[in-house]
Scaffold this active site. Structure first.
Site, PDB file in Angstrom:
ATOM      1  N   ASP A 187       0.883  -1.168   0.000  1.00 18.47           N
ATOM      2  CA  ASP A 187       0.000   0.000   0.000  1.00 18.47           C
ATOM      3  C   ASP A 187       0.922   1.219   0.000  1.00 18.47           C
ATOM      4  OD1 ASP A 187      -2.022   1.801   0.072  1.00 18.47           O
ATOM      5  OD2 ASP A 187      -3.051   0.975   1.813  1.00 18.47           O
TER       6      ASP A 187
HETATM    7  C1  BGC Z   1      -4.784   3.618   0.056  1.00 18.48           C
HETATM    8  C2  BGC Z   1      -4.972   2.630  -1.081  1.00 18.48           C
HETATM    9  C3  BGC Z   1      -4.782   3.350  -2.403  1.00 18.48           C
HETATM   10  C4  BGC Z   1      -3.438   4.009  -2.418  1.00 18.48           C
HETATM   11  C5  BGC Z   1      -3.148   4.756  -3.694  1.00 18.48           C
HETATM   12  C6  BGC Z   1      -3.507   4.412  -0.066  1.00 18.48           C
HETATM   13  O1  BGC Z   1      -3.504   5.456   0.861  1.00 18.48           O
HETATM   14  O2  BGC Z   1      -4.804   2.924   1.282  1.00 18.48           O
HETATM   15  O3  BGC Z   1      -6.233   2.053  -1.007  1.00 18.48           O
HETATM   16  O4  BGC Z   1      -4.943   2.452  -3.451  1.00 18.48           O
HETATM   17  O5  BGC Z   1      -3.357   4.928  -1.349  1.00 18.48           O
HETATM   18  O6  BGC Z   1      -3.913   5.907  -3.770  1.00 18.48           O
END
Ligand code: BGC
Length: 780
Positions: free
Chosen positions: A232
């Site tokens: 993530d």
């Molecule tokens: C989120 C993800 C997301 C990623 C990219 C993160 O903060 O938890 O779900 O895909 O950012 O934006």
């Protein structure tokens, strides 16, 4: 891309090249290496629309993305209980992603809704792992049929926003396996996502992005995952440990800093180059798979109108919670529409999932068009959306405004035939990065509902929110429609349900509790300092309410229709014991069928639900667990036969002692329901002997094994029976039929250790005899 080409490329890559491939180029791309023809990949959020960030402006914010179709968020999609629909949405998302040159869409989210307060619940499907896993699988198959990859996220137990990047989720093994991992297991095994996103949090002491057990042993070795794991955004703690554990790609890029750490770890013999090579081979496979996407595209007609699909999805995502003969509306002459949310409808939650919708419909305009000029439709603001604090905390001016809005709306409502109030959670409540503090809707909206209901008996409340809210006013109003966050066409869907053009068919994929104190994780959510204890264990969602006999406001699986359905003719065909392989959980144990009939005057769809109840388990089990569902459309008077297969897997629980799934012998109830709380048909199946793919589950017997333990094991019990029949003293006490000893103390024999047989044989049995029996039992 074949393996030979990958090996040729591998041979051309330096150590530095390989390390550099393990992190992104900026926020959304992988790195290209031109000299070897490795292209870059583009990823964008999901899950309920394509959020491709604009490249044509400097420092784009979260809302600065190109326009794209905005579908209902996952909590709404899940309420459809319709895998075909979710697959269709996935298909359209894949198509739109491809049109925008996106290679991987960052979704779906398959985390389990542990507490209704979780800030990102609107992005997740359900409190139930079976429903969540099946819907995630349908979504993934849809997107990937277009040659666009998905990223199943956030693996795993990312169930809260409080300290989301450092919290340690302390989860008992059964809960981890049966609830939190199960949702991902189903999706991985059924749909093979190209990528999987490791969560920010720790699980039982280790960061998910460097967790060998999760990322390698379970995900790859047990489930057969062949894609890549992406962190993530910002979830990497120790890059080298991550690589060793099975994390291929770090996102976003680290400006080369962590690539250097990989290089020096290899040079200092802290990381074997083979581990890096393995990760790079996997990355290359996915990168080239994405490049060759055209050849992967399934042959299915182009979605001609995304907006129509968004509308269809919205109509199925809404749940009619209450209706006292008021809906659909019919011939009313004066209708008061109340609440700023009617004009400012909520469509989605805040954060990385936020889509820039292609178009937005307006409830008021659409609704008005459905009536002739004879019907008068009024609008009152009712409350101000920005004033979410309690009235006693606001300035005098604001308070005056508050009462003024209220009085106006009340007067109009009193003079109308029906009032429709739009209420729910405003933008500030449901956002990535922040959990909710409580289950209430803003006080000014709640007061409005009570006040309007006191002057207008025909009051309908339309809620828009992404997760359950408390509904203390539910007995005061005549109808409640849970609209969820219905995306760009939510307004038309709401209008058509109210007017009866659409017969509602959504059902709750999560329990609506009466109060926050009733919720399973209440005592432990969101934890303290950097730890959160999953003290409710496997009793999540309806598993908890059932066990504790707590009546929720609205149960899991519940939702009303404008028609009614009859269930009958349950038939169960059980396979015989000899046909069942004791080592294979995918074995079909029973085939069941039943009939469902639309007994009302309107066409409608019903979600039928199959639950299993393990009646005489040796371990704690939920009262019932969802193991099948089917949504079926029926014309008035029409009947259809529904069938389900029940496999050994559907009856199994995870037994930590053998580190495997186990289907115990015994009776299981098969329950067919219209909701988890409305079981219409039931019957029983029986399992004769244990089924497990694991090592032998025969226990090791010893002098302290109880007679009851031995009774559970048919072969061992036979041995003991022989011993007992050979001994006249013992025989006097023991009834072979039910392992009970007739000395007037219940369960005496059942809990009696073998060593105590000495006492009952008046010296006939010595300790040596018991040893001999134990030996025989272990060999039986
Ligand atoms: C989120 C993800 C997301 C990623 C990219 C993160 O903060 O938890 O779900 O895909 O950012 O934006």
């Amino acid at each position: 891309m074949n393996d030979t080409r990958i090996e040729e490329i591998m041979a051309e890559l330096s150590l530095e090249d390989k390390a550099s491939l393990c992190s992104g180029q900026g926020s959304w791309n992988t790195k290209a290496i031109k000299k070897t023809g490795i292209p870059e990949l583009l990823m964008t959020d999901g899950p309920h629309g394509v959020r491709k960030v604009r490249e044509d402006i400097d420092e784009p914010g979260i809302k600065d993305s190109y326009k794209a179709t905005c579908y209902p968020t996952a909590s709404g999609l899940a309420a459809s209980w319709n895998t075909e629909l979710v697959n269709e949405v996935g298909f359209a998302l894949g198509q739109e992603a491809k049109e925008m040159d996106v290679n991987i869409l960052l979704g779906p989210g398959a985390n389990i809704k542990r507490s209704p307060l979780g800030g990102r619940n609107f992005e997740y499907f359900s409190e139930d792992p079976y429903l969540s896993g099946k819907l995630a699988a349908a979504y993934i198959k849809g997107v990937q049929s277009q040659g666009v990859g998905t990223s199943l996220k956030h693996f795993v137990a990312n169930n809260q926003e409080f300290r989301r990047m450092t919290i340690n989720a302390e989860i008992p093994e059964r809960a981890l396996r049966e609830i939190y991992l199960k949702s991902f297991e189903i999706a991985v095994k059924e749909a093979s996502p190209w990528t999987l996103m490791s969560a920010y949090n720790k699980v039982n002491g280790k960061y998910c992005s460097e967790h060998p057990r999760l990322l390698t042993e379970i995900l790859r070795e047990e489930w057969g995952f062949e894609g890549i794991v992406i962190s993530d955004w910002g979830a990497v703690n120790d890059r080298v440990d991550g690589l060793k554990a099975g994390l291929e790609l770090e996102m976003p890029g680290s400006h080369g800093i962590r690539d250097k750490e990989i290089v020096s770890a290899v040079k200092n013999n802290k990381l074997s180059e083979e581990v890096l090579d393995k990760a790079v081979r996997r990355l290359l496979k996915i990168i080239f798979k994405a490049e060759n996407h055209e050849s992967l595209v399934a042959d299915k007609a182009q979605v001609s109108n995304y907006n129509e699909l968004a509308y269809k999805a919205a109509t199925e995502s809404m749940v009619l919670l209450k209706n006292e003969d008021l809906l659909p509306l019919n011939n009313q002459k004066k209708i008061a529409v109340i609440g700023e949310m009617a004009k400012n409808l909520r469509r989605q939650g805040q954060g990385s999932s936020q889509v820039n919708p292609r178009e937005l419909d307006s409830f008021f305009d659409i609704f008005k068009n459905n009536f002739t000029e004879d019907t008068e439709i009024t609008y009152d603001k009712g409350y101000c959306l920005d004033c979410v604090e309690p009235v006693e905390e606001v300035s005098l001016d604001k308070a005056k405004d508050y009462y003024h809005l209220l009085d106006e709306a009340k007067e109009n409502a009193a003079n109308s035939d029906v009032a429709i109030i739009f209420a729910g959670l405003t933008e500030d409540f449901e956002a990535e990065g922040q959990d909710r503090d409580n289950l209430s809707i803003p006080e000014n909206q709640e007061v409005l509902i009570y006040e309007i209901a006191s002057v207008q008996p025909n009051t309908i409340v339309v809620l828009t929110n992404g997760a359950p809210v408390e509904i203390p006013w539910k007995d005061k109003v005549s109808a409640i429609l849970e609209g969820y966050l219905g995306g760009q066409s939510a307004a038309r869907a709401i209008s058509d349900i109210i007017n009866g053009k659409v017969n509602p068919s959504g059902k709750l994929a999560e329990t609506f509790p009466e109060t926050i104190e009733d919720t399973p994780s209440f005592i432990n959510f969101p934890g303290e300092r950097d730890r959160v204890l999953y003290g409710e264990d496997i009793f999540v969602g309806y598993r908890y309410y059932d066990k504790k006999e707590i009546e929720p406001a609205y149960p899991f699986g519940y939702g009303l229709s404008y028609t009614s359905f009859r269930y009958d003719n349950l038939n169960i065909y059980q396979h015989s014991k000899n046909d069942i392989d004791a080592r294979d959980l995918s074995e079909i144990i029973a085939e069941i069928s039943f009939t469902i009939t639309n007994t009302g005057a309107r066409a409608g769809s019903e979600v039928t639900q199959l639950y299993i109840s393990a009646e005489n388990s040796q371990v704690r089990r939920p009262i019932k667990e969802l193991k099948g569902f089917d949504k079926v459309k029926l014309e008035p008077g029409e009947s259809k036969e529904i069938s389900f297969n029940i496999t050994a897997d559907d009856l199994a629980y995870y037994e930590p002692e053998i580190a495997n799934w186990l289907t115990e012998p015994g009776d299981y109830q098969v329950l067919i329901g219209s909701s988890s709380d409305d079981i219409r048909l039931r019957d029983e199946i029986n399992i004769a002997s244990p089924i497990t793919p694991g090592v032998s589950i025969r226990p090791e017997y010893h002098q302290n094994s109880t007679i009851g333990d031995i009774y559970q094991d048919p072969e061992a019990w036979e041995v003991l029976q022989e011993e007992i029949s050979d001994n006249p003293k013992l025989k006097r006490f023991v009834s072979f039929d039910n392992a009970e000893m007739d000395i007037g103390i219940p369960n005496f024999l059942e809990y009696l250790p073998l060593r105590n047989l000495i006492t009952f044989t008046e010296g006939n049995f010595t300790s040596k005899d018991i040893d001999r029996i134990v030996d025989k039992l272990n060999k039986s």
